[in-house]
Enzyme design. Structure first.
Site, PDB file in Angstrom:
ATOM      1  CD  GLU A  67      19.383   1.103   0.988  1.00 17.60           C
ATOM      2  OE1 GLU A  67      18.533   1.443   0.138  1.00 17.60           O
ATOM      3  OE2 GLU A  67      19.099   0.433   2.001  1.00 17.60           O
ATOM      4  CG  ASP A  68      17.226   4.748   1.058  1.00 18.07           C
ATOM      5  OD1 ASP A  68      17.938   3.840   1.540  1.00 18.07           O
ATOM      6  OD2 ASP A  68      16.066   4.982   1.479  1.00 18.07           O
ATOM      7  CE  LYS A  87      20.556  10.001   8.289  1.00 14.76           C
ATOM      8  NZ  LYS A  87      19.329   9.625   9.053  1.00 14.76           N
ATOM      9  CG  PHE A 120      14.541  10.968   9.685  1.00 22.71           C
ATOM     10  CD1 PHE A 120      15.031   9.702   9.989  1.00 22.71           C
ATOM     11  CD2 PHE A 120      13.475  11.075   8.806  1.00 22.71           C
ATOM     12  CE1 PHE A 120      14.471   8.563   9.418  1.00 22.71           C
ATOM     13  CE2 PHE A 120      12.910   9.942   8.231  1.00 22.71           C
ATOM     14  CZ  PHE A 120      13.418   8.686   8.545  1.00 22.71           C
ATOM     15  CG  ASP A 150      21.077   5.659  10.351  1.00 25.16           C
ATOM     16  OD1 ASP A 150      21.957   6.443  10.713  1.00 25.16           O
ATOM     17  OD2 ASP A 150      19.984   5.550  10.950  1.00 25.16           O
ATOM     18  NE  ARG A 172       8.504   5.170  -0.026  1.00 27.29           N
ATOM     19  CZ  ARG A 172       9.455   4.609   0.707  1.00 27.29           C
ATOM     20  NH1 ARG A 172      10.707   4.975   0.552  1.00 27.29           N
ATOM     21  NH2 ARG A 172       9.171   3.690   1.604  1.00 27.29           N
ATOM     22  CG  ASP A 189       9.754   6.045   3.924  1.00 25.84           C
ATOM     23  OD1 ASP A 189      10.948   5.680   3.929  1.00 25.84           O
ATOM     24  OD2 ASP A 189       8.873   5.493   4.601  1.00 25.84           O
ATOM     25  CE  LYS A 193       6.752   0.551  -0.831  1.00 27.50           C
ATOM     26  NZ  LYS A 193       5.606   1.188  -0.187  1.00 27.50           N
ATOM     27  N   GLY A 194      13.267   2.895  -1.096  1.00 27.71           N
ATOM     28  CA  GLY A 194      13.952   4.180  -0.912  1.00 27.71           C
ATOM     29  C   GLY A 194      14.856   4.605  -2.049  1.00 27.71           C
TER      30      GLY A 194
HETATM   31  P1  IMP Z   1      20.384   1.172   8.878  1.00 33.21           P
HETATM   32  O1  IMP Z   1      20.102  -0.301   8.962  1.00 33.21           O
HETATM   33  O2  IMP Z   1      20.355   1.808  10.248  1.00 33.21           O
HETATM   34  O3  IMP Z   1      21.663   1.479   8.170  1.00 33.21           O
HETATM   35  O4  IMP Z   1      19.164   1.825   8.164  1.00 33.21           O
HETATM   36  C1  IMP Z   1      19.155   2.028   6.813  1.00 33.21           C
HETATM   37  C2  IMP Z   1      17.750   2.253   6.303  1.00 33.21           C
HETATM   38  O5  IMP Z   1      17.000   3.108   7.165  1.00 33.21           O
HETATM   39  C3  IMP Z   1      17.843   2.958   4.983  1.00 33.21           C
HETATM   40  O6  IMP Z   1      17.787   2.024   3.935  1.00 33.21           O
HETATM   41  C4  IMP Z   1      16.659   3.868   4.991  1.00 33.21           C
HETATM   42  O7  IMP Z   1      15.590   3.228   4.359  1.00 33.21           O
HETATM   43  C5  IMP Z   1      16.351   4.107   6.431  1.00 33.21           C
HETATM   44  N1  IMP Z   1      16.845   5.423   6.878  1.00 33.21           N
HETATM   45  C6  IMP Z   1      17.900   5.703   7.668  1.00 33.21           C
HETATM   46  N2  IMP Z   1      18.050   7.018   7.865  1.00 33.21           N
HETATM   47  C7  IMP Z   1      17.059   7.600   7.155  1.00 33.21           C
HETATM   48  C8  IMP Z   1      16.662   8.978   6.934  1.00 33.21           C
HETATM   49  O8  IMP Z   1      17.255   9.949   7.422  1.00 33.21           O
HETATM   50  N3  IMP Z   1      15.569   9.146   6.141  1.00 33.21           N
HETATM   51  C9  IMP Z   1      14.879   8.131   5.576  1.00 33.21           C
HETATM   52  N4  IMP Z   1      15.213   6.843   5.748  1.00 33.21           N
HETATM   53  C10 IMP Z   1      16.286   6.583   6.539  1.00 33.21           C
HETATM   54 MG    MG Z   2      16.453   1.869   2.306  1.00 37.90          MG
END
Ligand code: IMP
Ligand code: MG
Length: 177
Positions: free
Chosen positions: A98-99, A130, A151, A102, A164, A158, A42-43
């Site tokens: 994508e939002d 990030k 964060f 990370d 959101r 969210d 949803k992000g």
């Molecule tokens: P990754 O697999 O660690 O890269 O995580 C990515 C997902 O974690 C993103 O699609 C976001 O939905 C969520 N995410 C990571 N950091 C944040 C943040 O600071 N705020 C909100 N969602 C986050």
């Molecule tokens: Mg996401």
């Protein structure tokens, strides 16, 4: 008891300008070639809605899929992907929207699923990169903002499904009371 508070990091006016810039870059890359822009729910929902309306491409289609990592608040967890695109992406250009990237683990998993289906190209547009926290290498082609720590919530992002709909991207501060 924990108490939560938010403070604006990227105000909506700044986001709007940055989204327009990304859309211009994206328009220049594809010209009018057939393109499927994929929203990762949803992000990315709000970012996607703004971005695609600024992209100039008469042959762009929109697709949606859902990915969640069962995050326990801020901690990464198991990745779950619902493949609901409907359209065949073989030999088509795909732009994933994508939002946040990370650790990169969720996106690496999604890119793998997309590439298996034989698209002509795959590119990635991310609102907030990030990059310092990366565990799995992922190429981000279009990044709105780079963030080293914290964060964030709002503009689609969210914390446990809250925040959101905030218009700005905000840092979430959590304090023990
Ligand atoms: P990754 O697999 O660690 O890269 O995580 C990515 C997902 O974690 C993103 O699609 C976001 O939905 C969520 N995410 C990571 N950091 C944040 C943040 O600071 N705020 C909100 N969602 C986050
Ligand atoms: Mg996401």
């Amino acid at each position: 008891m924990k108490s939560f508070s938010v403070r604006p990091l990227y105000p909506h006016e700044l986001i709007a300008r940055r989204v327009q810039e990304l859309a211009d870059e994206i328009s220049a890359v594809y010209d009018n070639e057939p393109l499927i822009a994929v929203c990762v729910l949803k992000g990315a929902v709000i970012f996607f809605s703004d971005l695609v309306r600024d992209i100039r491409n008469e042959n762009m289609m929109l697709g949606f899929l859902r990915m969640s990592s069962y995050r326990d608040g801020m901690n990464p967890g198991q990745i779950q992907l619902e493949w609901t695109l409907g359209t065949d992406i073989r030999d088509k250009h795909v732009l994933i929207v994508e939002d946040v990237v990370d650790t990169g683990n969720s996106m690496a998993c999604l890119l793998n699923e997309v590439r298996k289906r034989g698209p002509k190209s795959v590119r990635l547009a991310v609102l907030v990169d990030k990059h310092e926290r990366r565990e799995t290498d992922v190429q981000v082609d279009f990044a709105g903002f780079q963030l080293n720590e914290g964060f964030i919530v709002g503009y689609g992002l969210d914390h446990a499904e809250h925040y959101r709909a905030l218009p700005d991207i905000c840092v979430l501060d959590i304090a023990d009371e």
